[in-house]
Enzyme design. Structure first.
Site, short mmCIF file in Angstrom:
data_model
loop_
_atom_site.label_atom_id
_atom_site.label_comp_id
_atom_site.label_asym_id
_atom_site.label_seq_id
_atom_site.Cartn_x
_atom_site.Cartn_y
_atom_site.Cartn_z
N SER A 1 0.89 -1.35 0.06
CA SER A 1 0.06 0.12 0.04
C SER A 1 0.93 1.19 0.08
CB SER A 1 -0.89 -0.07 1.42
OG SER A 1 -1.71 -1.32 1.15
N TYR B 1 -11.33 1.77 -1.05
CA TYR B 1 -9.92 1.45 -1.13
C TYR B 1 -9.89 -0.24 -1.05
CZ TYR B 1 -4.91 1.59 -0.46
OH TYR B 1 -3.67 1.31 -0.37
N ILE B 2 -10.39 -0.67 -0.11
CA ILE B 2 -10.05 -2.21 0.42
C ILE B 2 -10.86 -3.10 -0.53
CG2 ILE B 2 -10.77 -3.87 2.11
CD1 ILE B 2 -10.42 -1.67 4.24
N ALA C 1 -11.31 -2.44 -3.54
CA ALA C 1 -10.59 -2.52 -4.77
C ALA C 1 -9.54 -3.61 -4.77
CB ALA C 1 -9.87 -1.13 -5.12
N GLU C 2 -8.90 -3.93 -3.68
CA GLU C 2 -7.68 -4.78 -3.41
C GLU C 2 -8.34 -6.32 -3.08
OE1 GLU C 2 -6.05 -2.87 -0.05
OE2 GLU C 2 -4.16 -2.65 -1.14
#
Length: 256
Positions: free
Chosen positions: A45, A185-186, A188-189
């Site tokens: 990250s 954001y999470i 997307a991962e």
């Protein structure tokens, strides 16, 4: 021949220790996938000081003792949006995000180079996958499950809170906008925690991180709701605690 883990490698909480690192596969299935030694995924990250170039070099060198191939994926999606929720103007947020992402890519490149590339290593920006059908399917599942899977949503929000805590003053809770940006954001991962084999064309894969994450049990420890594909594993990989070594006793003086 690649190094193999001993039969007694733990599921939790003890660990296999090698070359200064220890591996804790989350479950029996994760341990079995680890033992196959086909693929390791390292996620990085932006702004995370843990992943220095030296740490990346060590992880690649260490991981090559167990795995035939290593991929490193660094997050570059929704970074600017997070800065905006902390009061940056859109233009300043974009510049700050671009700077952090670029610095992250440089650290990875330097770390891989210094590792000596003992096994095939490839690096990717997360944004490279947004046009991939597998990524879109997995991302859609992760987003839709926020509305239908309360345990998963709670874990995702707790993970976002932990991530945001480093950017907030001590004791402050994130705003709704900050929490929402963190969850985006999470998610997307998350495709790389759900099914890395589908994304990178490998049979099995172990995603690793240096901490146990709130989402680990949800994705790898239950039989319902959103969960990882059969070929996906997770392991905590962290620096091993090295016990202190007592000094050797003094030898008696030699007789002349």
């Amino acid at each position: 021949m690649r190094e193999t883990l001993p039969d007694e490698i733990p599921i939790r909480p003890t660990a296999d220790v090698s070359a200064g690192y220890e591996a804790l596969p989350y479950s029996r299935r994760c341990r079995e996938i680890w033992r196959r030694g086909e693929h390791l995924l390292i996620g990085v990250s932006p702004g995370n000081s843990y992943f220095s170039h030296r740490r990346i070099a060590e992880l690649v060198g260490w991981g090559s003792g167990f795995f035939e191939r290593i991929d490193i994926v660094y997050a570059d999606l929704h970074v600017a949006t997070q800065f905006e929720t902390f009061g940056y103007t859109p233009e300043h947020a974009r510049r700050r995000a671009a700077k952090e992402v670029k610095a992250t890519a440089r650290r990875i490149e330097r770390g891989v180079e210094e590792s000596g590339r003992p096994c095939p290593v490839r690096m990717h920006a997360l944004s490279e996958f947004t046009g991939d059908d597998h990524y879109r399917r997995l991302h859609r599942q992760a987003v839709e499950a926020l509305q239908t899977d309360p345990a998963y949503r709670t874990a995702a929000e707790n993970m976002a809170r932990g991530f945001l805590a480093a950017r907030l003053d001590e004791g402050l809770a994130p705003s709704e906008a900050q929490l929402a940006a963190g969850v985006r954001y999470i998610t997307a991962e998350l495709p790389f925690f759900l099914d890395t084999p589908a994304l990178l064309g490998v049979t099995t894969s172990v995603s690793c991180y240096h901490l146990q994450l709130p989402l680990t049990h949800v994705l790898f420890g239950r039989d319902e709701g959103l969960r990882a594909a059969p070929g996906q594993a997770y392991a905590v990989v962290r620096p091993a605690a090295v016990p202190s070594v007592p000094p050797l006793p003094s030898l008696p003086a030699r007789a002349a």
